[in-house]
Scaffold this active site. Structure first.
Site, PDB file in Angstrom:
ATOM      1  N   ASP A  69     -11.025 -15.305  19.646  1.00  0.00           N
ATOM      2  CA  ASP A  69     -11.942 -14.646  20.570  1.00  0.00           C
ATOM      3  C   ASP A  69     -13.124 -14.081  19.780  1.00  0.00           C
ATOM      4  O   ASP A  69     -13.556 -14.694  18.798  1.00  0.00           O
ATOM      5  CB  ASP A  69     -11.212 -13.540  21.339  1.00  0.00           C
ATOM      6  CG  ASP A  69     -11.709 -13.393  22.762  1.00  0.00           C
ATOM      7  OD1 ASP A  69     -12.833 -12.895  22.935  1.00  0.00           O
ATOM      8  OD2 ASP A  69     -10.984 -13.783  23.690  1.00  0.00           O
ATOM      9  N   HIS A 109     -15.325  -8.297  24.252  1.00  0.00           N
ATOM     10  CA  HIS A 109     -14.448  -9.227  24.969  1.00  0.00           C
ATOM     11  C   HIS A 109     -13.112  -9.411  24.252  1.00  0.00           C
ATOM     12  O   HIS A 109     -12.048  -9.360  24.867  1.00  0.00           O
ATOM     13  CB  HIS A 109     -15.162 -10.568  25.123  1.00  0.00           C
ATOM     14  CG  HIS A 109     -14.433 -11.562  25.973  1.00  0.00           C
ATOM     15  ND1 HIS A 109     -13.470 -12.419  25.468  1.00  0.00           N
ATOM     16  CD2 HIS A 109     -14.527 -11.850  27.292  1.00  0.00           C
ATOM     17  CE1 HIS A 109     -13.018 -13.188  26.437  1.00  0.00           C
ATOM     18  NE2 HIS A 109     -13.638 -12.858  27.562  1.00  0.00           N
ATOM     19  N   SER A 122     -10.318 -15.034  31.711  1.00  0.00           N
ATOM     20  CA  SER A 122     -10.151 -14.439  30.376  1.00  0.00           C
ATOM     21  C   SER A 122      -9.193 -13.261  30.423  1.00  0.00           C
ATOM     22  O   SER A 122      -8.488 -12.983  29.445  1.00  0.00           O
ATOM     23  CB  SER A 122     -11.504 -13.926  29.845  1.00  0.00           C
ATOM     24  OG  SER A 122     -12.229 -14.946  29.239  1.00  0.00           O
TER      25      SER A 122
END
Length: 850
Positions: free
Chosen positions: A187, A265, A634
């Site tokens: 990620d 994120h 996600s």
């Protein structure tokens, strides 16, 4: 008739009377025109050729699949041994030889040599040089890098983990949930100082003895990620940047070269799967409750592989991260990133991304992938292969209602995570429509444009009219075309001192989708046209204007109520609108694949998670905050990753296929009210009964997944047989891509021992087989029942059976066509056990004519 005859005679006369000199002049003019057209065509052709040549000189990034077995699958050799180091060096030398002997000197830059789970290299070169590579000896395939994208709390309680799952792992509950299971995250990195990842419990320290884990990682340091960032919870942290740095989009000041999460994120995803238990979620001084990961104790067993940056994400960096994660020894791999489009020149299941995931599965790693955020369009799913768990996103029963109270006492419901206006619930404030507060040029008001109505710029307004007022902004063309932003409204509100703002729906554009957003000042979204019309009727009744329509007195008053308190009500889960839908497909023409995708549904709508204080993801909204609420597949994928870690902890000997099967066969297709689960569609507030292309096998049920009764074991050789049985792929292609021979193949692709049955073209009788293994420690009797898809009859043989512990039972599933429908229909097989185990197998069938 007489008139037409006269016209023809006159025409013939004109032709006969034509002067030869005139004819020559006409011919000369036509000749000049033809020459000019020819010249223009030559110029355009050369310009196109020049553009093509210019384009050819622009370097691109390519992945090159090379012949030869990768290191991870060499016979019983320690990956860290001297012998393996020698083999690794040989592979790199072969890669260098291929490039040096094929490409022009100075025309390329090698970025990576992948050698652990996949034998490939990454190179930056021009398209013409890449064409040469395709023909080079030892090269199996060349794939251009199209980049990757991010597929972008309360959920542990919604999934009943604290009460039904964590206690079964240990009487200490969350303290040992996920212990000794390593979850890898490919990620944007991680924020090491976040409380979700802190070593908080000094009385129960996190062991740094990794020898018993069969894991070898590293803690790479760099800007904002100093030595000591790997604190025993974060067990390893690496970053991969060769592809990013080779791109012109790379921003050296923003794209931090260390495992630090400059986006937010990656931290969000990691905290969902395995963040600490009971971490206070406090944003702008307000407490939203406490957040816990799925497997909170696994935080000391988190391996971070940063491969995506705020400015750029390349597939080669992601492949490098996957390659390293597998060789490090992760148990679970989470991919909330991936290509945003399928490969164009090869089968979807044989793109280098899917090949890397296949080889990860071969290495014994369960791979969990976000299914994509392109719903509700059919065939929008970005997860294709049966060896990957593709996760769709749904809602929980938590919402954050907000309300606007008009002075007349009427209440208008809306959305918005903001505090109330000053003095609530006693004080009400002046309402001002944005178009009525426009700044004037002298005595003439400025032209009313879309950005005025949408409150996008502070210089559009008369500060005296909007100061201390609740300003009504209107959803218009800018929002419809995704140009305008709520962020710009909040900036305008802050700059001019709004008391609050409203973004209301516009009858010209209809209702809009409103998601909870944290506002730094009071604000509310009114997404329904009917509610907006109610507000405007009240506003016009209380507003006085002169003959020219200019407001002389603002008489409307209102207040915005508290919008940060959660409410738990309504049917849940519901498949989210954005969640990508099946069917899966095998090529760019979207020919269907006999595999069900997505595989499973998990919470992915309005999910709280950890965030980076220096976020570049959306700095005006999230920078300086430790938590953010996001939606996307996600967010759904790490729920399944964390649950997989819990299952692995309870069942260490289970293979990835067994874990995936347990999750799938125990899922539910019903919501909290006992009705068939709904799915959002194109229309706002429209709900329809969901099907397997929306939710896969259904919503994950962890309490049942840890004790599924039966599982469907599947190995690497079975996936090769599946590939070999696909009619659109020849054996040489399979051999070239995977390195495996088509020694056996299924009579039909649906014979893969998968926890679902998908048949994309059922033309007549067909029998497929499923093999079930009893993973409990007791003998159990199972009775089968079938809800057949429309247009079919489905029979089981045997329809009931008794199976001893750890034994395997084959069940033949016979399909017959009763009606040709030429569309997919849905059903299921249910095996009900005498010890309360329930095993569900989704059926997805399209009956077609011979």
């Amino acid at each position: 008739m007489h008139l037409k005859q006269m016209e023809n005679e006159n025409l013939n006369k004109d032709l006969m009377d034509t002067n030869p000199r005139k004819l020559r002049a006409y011919c000369f003019i036509w000749l000049i025109v033809c020459i000019l057209v020819l010249i223009v065509c030559v110029i355009l052709s050369r310009a196109e050729e020049k553009d093509g040549n210019d384009d050819d000189h622009v370097p691109r990034i390519y992945s090159v699949l090379v012949e030869g077995e990768p290191l991870a699958f060499h016979a019983a050799t320690n990956i860290n041994s001297k012998a393996m180091a020698y083999e690794a060096k040989k592979i790199e030398e072969i890669h260098e030889e291929i490039l040096g002997s094929t490409l022009e000197k100075g025309s390329y830059t090698k970025l990576y040599s992948f050698k652990h789970i996949i034998n490939a290299l990454a190179v930056r070169t021009t398209p013409s040089q890449a064409q040469k590579l395709k023909k080079a000896k030892g090269v199996k395939a060349v794939e251009e890098d199209k980049g990757v994208k991010l597929m972008t709390t309360y959920t542990p309680d919604f999934l009943e983990l604290p009460r039904q799952v964590w206690p079964k792992i240990s009487n200490q509950g969350d303290r040992l949930a996920g212990e000794d299971i390593v979850i890898g995250f490919v990620d944007t990195g991680i924020s090491p100082t976040h409380p979700s990842f802190a070593a908080l419990d000094l009385t129960n320290p996190y062991s740094t003895n990794l020898s018993r884990l069969n894991f070898s990682g590293d803690c790479e340091t760099g800007p904002l990620f100093p030595a000591g960032s790997c604190n025993g919870k974060i067990i390893s942290a690496r970053f991969f940047s060769a592809g990013a740095r080779a791109s012109v989009a790379f921003n050296g000041s923003l794209d931090i070269l260390s495992p630090f999460d400059a986006s937010g994120h990656g931290s969000h995803v990691a905290s969902i799967a395995a963040g600490n238990s009971g971490v206070p979620v406090i944003v702008d001084g307000f407490s939203y409750g406490r957040a816990s990961g799925m497997a909170p104790r696994a935080r000391d067993r988190i391996a971070v592989y940063k491969a995506v940056y705020p400015s750029i994400g390349t597939l080669v960096d992601v492949i490098a991260a996957i390659d390293q994660a597998i060789i490090d020894g992760v148990d679970v791999l989470t991919l909330s990133v991936g290509p945003d489009k399928p490969p164009v020149d090869k089968p979807t299941v044989l793109g280098i991304f899917d090949l890397a995931m296949l080889l990860a599965r071969k290495a014994g790693v369960i791979v969990v992938q976000a299914a994509g955020n392109h719903g509700p369009f059919p065939s929008s799913v970005l997860s294709y292969s049966p060896w990957v768990v593709g996760v769709a996103a749904g809602s929980t029963d938590r919402s954050y209602p907000a309300s606007l109270i008009l002075d007349g006492g009427q209440t208008v419901q809306g959305v918005g995570l903001s505090g109330p206006t000053l003095g609530a619930p006693f004080l009400r404030h002046r309402l001002v429509l944005a178009r009525d507060a426009v700044r004037t040029n002298g005595s003439v008001p400025r032209t009313i444009t879309g950005d005025v109505e949408e409150c996008q710029r502070s210089d559009n307004f008369d500060p005296a009219k909007v100061l201390g007022s609740i300003v009504i902004c209107t959803f218009s063309e800018g929002f419809f075309n995704q140009i305008s932003t709520i962020r710009a409204i909040t900036q305008t509100a802050t700059t001019l001192g709004f008391m609050g703002f409203i973004l209301m729906a516009n009858p010209n554009f209809g209702d809009y989708v409103a998601e909870p957003t944290i506002f730094s000042s009071p604000g509310i979204l009114i997404p329904k046209v009917l509610d907006s019309q109610l507000i405007m009727r009240y506003y016009e009744e209380k507003t006085y204007r002169d003959r020219g329509g200019v407001v002389t007195q603002f008489g409307a008053r209102a207040r915005i109520n508290e919008g940060r308190n959660s409410v738990f009500a309504g049917e849940a889960p519901v498949v989210s609108r954005f969640s990508s839908r099946g069917p899966a497909f095998i090529d760019a023409n979207q020919n269907p694949l006999d595999v069900l995708k997505p595989d499973i549904l998990a919470p992915g709508h309005q999910i709280w998670g950890a965030w980076s204080l220096t976020s570049a993801f959306d700095p005006n909204f999230t920078a300086g905050r430790r938590f953010a609420i996001l939606s996307g597949t996600s967010m759904a994928a790490p729920h399944i990753a964390g649950i997989s870690a819990l299952i692995k902890q309870l069942n260490p000997s289970w293979t990835p296929a067994m874990i995936a099967s347990a999750i799938s066969t125990t899922a539910t297709g019903y919501d909290s009210s006992g009705e068939v689960m709904s799915a959002e569609s194109y229309g706002i507030s429209e709900l329809f009964p969901s099907n397997h292309f929306d939710n896969g096998a259904g919503h994950v049920n962890p309490a049942r997944a840890i004790d599924p009764g039966l599982v469907l074991p599947t190995g690497f050789e079975d996936y090769i047989s599946f590939l070999c049985s696909l009619p659109s792929i020849n054996p040489d292609t399979v051999r070239s891509a995977t390195g495996a021979w088509c020694t056996t193949k299924f009579s039909h692709p649906a014979n893969l021992n998968h926890p679902s049955v998908t048949i994309s073209a059922l033309k007549g009788p067909l029998v497929v087989r499923r093999s079930f293994q009893n993973v409990s420690n007791k003998t159990e009797r199972y009775l089968g029942s079938v809800l057949p898809p429309n247009g079919t009859i489905v029979r089981l043989n045997p329809s009931w059976f008794t199976i001893r512990a750890q034994r395997i039972q084959d069940v033949d599933i016979e399909f017959n066509v009763t009606e040709v429908l030429n569309q997919f229909t849905f059903g299921e097989i249910v095996l009900t056990g005498s010890l309360n185990h329930i095993v569900r197998i989704p059926l997805t069938v399209k009956t077609t004519p011979f």
